[in-house]
Design an enzyme around this catalytic site. Structure first.
Site, PDB file in Angstrom:
ATOM      1  N   GLY A   8       0.832  -1.210   0.000  1.00 25.53           N
ATOM      2  CA  GLY A   8       0.000   0.000   0.000  1.00 25.53           C
ATOM      3  C   GLY A   8       0.864   1.256   0.000  1.00 25.53           C
ATOM      4  O   GLY A   8       0.501   2.273   0.581  1.00 25.53           O
ATOM      5  N   GLY A  11      -0.528   4.763  -1.100  1.00 25.90           N
ATOM      6  CA  GLY A  11      -1.650   5.355  -0.375  1.00 25.90           C
ATOM      7  C   GLY A  11      -1.262   6.572   0.456  1.00 25.90           C
ATOM      8  O   GLY A  11      -0.106   7.003   0.449  1.00 25.90           O
ATOM      9  N   GLN A  12      -2.248   7.108   1.171  1.00 29.91           N
ATOM     10  CA  GLN A  12      -2.021   8.353   1.917  1.00 29.91           C
ATOM     11  C   GLN A  12      -0.882   8.203   2.922  1.00 29.91           C
ATOM     12  O   GLN A  12       0.048   9.009   2.941  1.00 29.91           O
ATOM     13  CB  GLN A  12      -3.299   8.791   2.657  1.00 29.91           C
ATOM     14  N   ASP A  53      -0.034  -7.228  -4.326  1.00 28.51           N
ATOM     15  CA  ASP A  53      -1.414  -7.170  -3.874  1.00 28.51           C
ATOM     16  C   ASP A  53      -1.521  -8.237  -2.787  1.00 28.51           C
ATOM     17  O   ASP A  53      -1.220  -9.407  -3.042  1.00 28.51           O
ATOM     18  CB  ASP A  53      -2.328  -7.498  -5.073  1.00 28.51           C
ATOM     19  N   TYR A 143     -15.734  -1.515   7.774  1.00 31.06           N
ATOM     20  CA  TYR A 143     -14.333  -1.150   7.999  1.00 31.06           C
ATOM     21  C   TYR A 143     -13.949  -1.378   9.471  1.00 31.06           C
ATOM     22  O   TYR A 143     -12.933  -2.001   9.779  1.00 31.06           O
ATOM     23  CB  TYR A 143     -14.151   0.325   7.621  1.00 31.06           C
ATOM     24  N   LYS A 147     -11.303  -3.962  11.270  1.00 29.92           N
ATOM     25  CA  LYS A 147     -10.198  -3.452  12.095  1.00 29.92           C
ATOM     26  C   LYS A 147     -10.183  -4.117  13.468  1.00 29.92           C
ATOM     27  O   LYS A 147      -9.118  -4.413  14.011  1.00 29.92           O
ATOM     28  CB  LYS A 147     -10.263  -1.928  12.209  1.00 29.92           C
ATOM     29  N   ILE A 173      -6.119  11.025   9.603  1.00 30.04           N
ATOM     30  CA  ILE A 173      -4.764  11.486   9.281  1.00 30.04           C
ATOM     31  C   ILE A 173      -4.839  12.599   8.230  1.00 30.04           C
ATOM     32  O   ILE A 173      -5.480  12.427   7.188  1.00 30.04           O
ATOM     33  CB  ILE A 173      -3.879  10.321   8.773  1.00 30.04           C
TER      34      ILE A 173
HETATM   35  N1  SER Z   1      -9.504   7.810   8.199  1.00 32.03           N
HETATM   36  C1  SER Z   1     -10.252   6.579   8.306  1.00 32.03           C
HETATM   37  C2  SER Z   1     -11.596   6.726   7.715  1.00 32.03           C
HETATM   38  O1  SER Z   1     -12.120   7.811   7.782  1.00 32.03           O
HETATM   39  C3  SER Z   1     -10.373   6.165   9.738  1.00 32.03           C
HETATM   40  O2  SER Z   1      -9.355   5.278  10.048  1.00 32.03           O
HETATM   41  O3  SER Z   1     -12.148   5.790   7.244  1.00 32.03           O
END
Ligand code: SER
Length: 320
Positions: A8, A11-12, A53, A143, A147, A173
């Site tokens: 990844g 990604g950000q 991947d 999500y 987690k 973040i």
């Molecule tokens: N930044 C993430 C989201 O908004 C939270 O971990 O899904």
């Protein structure tokens, strides 16, 4: 010497973490794993890049063997808002990707695995203020469910197999290098881009929505400090609360207005409001402070000044 694979990397967080790790461990020792076939020039010019991947175990194993990887950082995930649009995709990437990483790490005797978690592990029945380290984990998003399961799996592999798995519950973040995608906290990044580009922003959560947030330099520091922490001092492994700042959307807008007085914000909450409402206002990160010395550097105004300066420069150069 560590040989790290960051999955990844485009990604950000992955894009900046890969570069920060290359500064510490050397470019050749940090392999950027990307799903896109065309990674950024910054990634390709500073060290090896591979198409990886986490759902493709054979490709993962061949990269691990090719570079003698002994540490995997799995930053690939489907975030909360996209996950609600496509729950099966979130389950597949976040759970099957993770178990593949953990199994490959176990089979190849990795020294360390980093599995990021999130404030999304919390839910509407969790205490919202100064949310404790040990508390109710009943998220209402796919999500968040992945987690929580990821934290449990990380701790399971640590206890059962002695695999050194570590993880943080990242707050929202905020960064200016790579924009986030598909998250609920994305408004806290988009507001800065829109303030610079258009002097106005329509926010998808209401003015009073308060969430824990963190600026990227603190995110990198937290991640690297946890990776480097003395294993014998850790009582927790995959689930550290980490706090930095907590502000409402209205307070964020007020901070932007200090530097761009003509900035205007309107609020049009959408389906992401319910997700934001199910997450805490702030977290108690005393375990991270005690076990590995966590301490953030940035507050809201310091971050705003930095974000507006860097994004302003990008705008002047025609990059955004
Ligand atoms: N930044 C993430 C989201 O908004 C939270 O971990 O899904």
């Amino acid at each position: 010497m560590k040989k790290i694979l960051v999955i990844g990397s485009a990604g950000q967080i992955g894009s900046e973490l890969t570069l920060a790790l290359r500064d510490i461990y050397g470019g050749d020792n940090v392999i950027a794993g990307v799903r896109k076939t065309k990674p950024s020039e910054k990634l390709t010019s500073t060290g090896p890049c591979e198409v990886v991947d986490a759902l493709d175990v054979d490709a993962l194993v061949s990269t691990v063997k090719k570079y003698n990887i002994d540490c995997i950082i799995n930053m690939a995930a489907i975030l909360s808002a996209t996950g609600e649009k496509n729950p099966m995709l979130a389950w597949d990437v976040n759970m099957n990707g993770l178990i593949n990483v953990l199994e490959v790490a176990r089979e190849h005797n990795m020294k360390q695995v980093l599995v990021p978690s999130s404030i999304a592990v919390f839910g509407p029945t969790t205490p919202v203020d100064n949310t404790p380290q040990e508390t109710i984990l009943k998220p209402t998003t796919m999500y968040g469910i992945t987690k929580v399961a990821g934290e449990l799996l990380g701790d399971y592999y640590e206890k059962k197999y002695g695999l050194d798995v570590r993880g943080l519950r990242y707050p929202g973040i905020i960064s200016h290098e790579t924009e986030p995608g598909g998250g609920t906290t994305d408004y806290a990044v988009a507001i800065y881009y829109e303030a610079i580009k258009n002097k106005k922003y329509t926010c998808f959560v209401n003015e009073n929505t308060r969430l824990p947030m963190m600026y990227m330099p603190d995110c990198l520091k937290a991640t690297i400090d946890l990776m480097q922490a003395d294993y014998s001092k850790l009582k927790h492994h995959s689930d550290f609360n980490v706090g930095a700042m907590s502000f409402s959307a209205g307070e964020l807008a007020a901070s932007v207005k200090k530097y761009i007085p003509e900035f205007e914000i309107t609020y049009q909450p959408d389906e992401r409001q319910a997700i934001a409402d199910s997450w805490p206002n702030s977290v108690d990160d005393s375990a991270a402070r005690k076990e590995w010395g966590w301490k953030p550097d940035y507050d809201l105004d310091a971050m705003t000044r930095d974000m507006l300066e860097v994004i302003g420069e990008k705008h002047k150069k025609g990059l955004i």
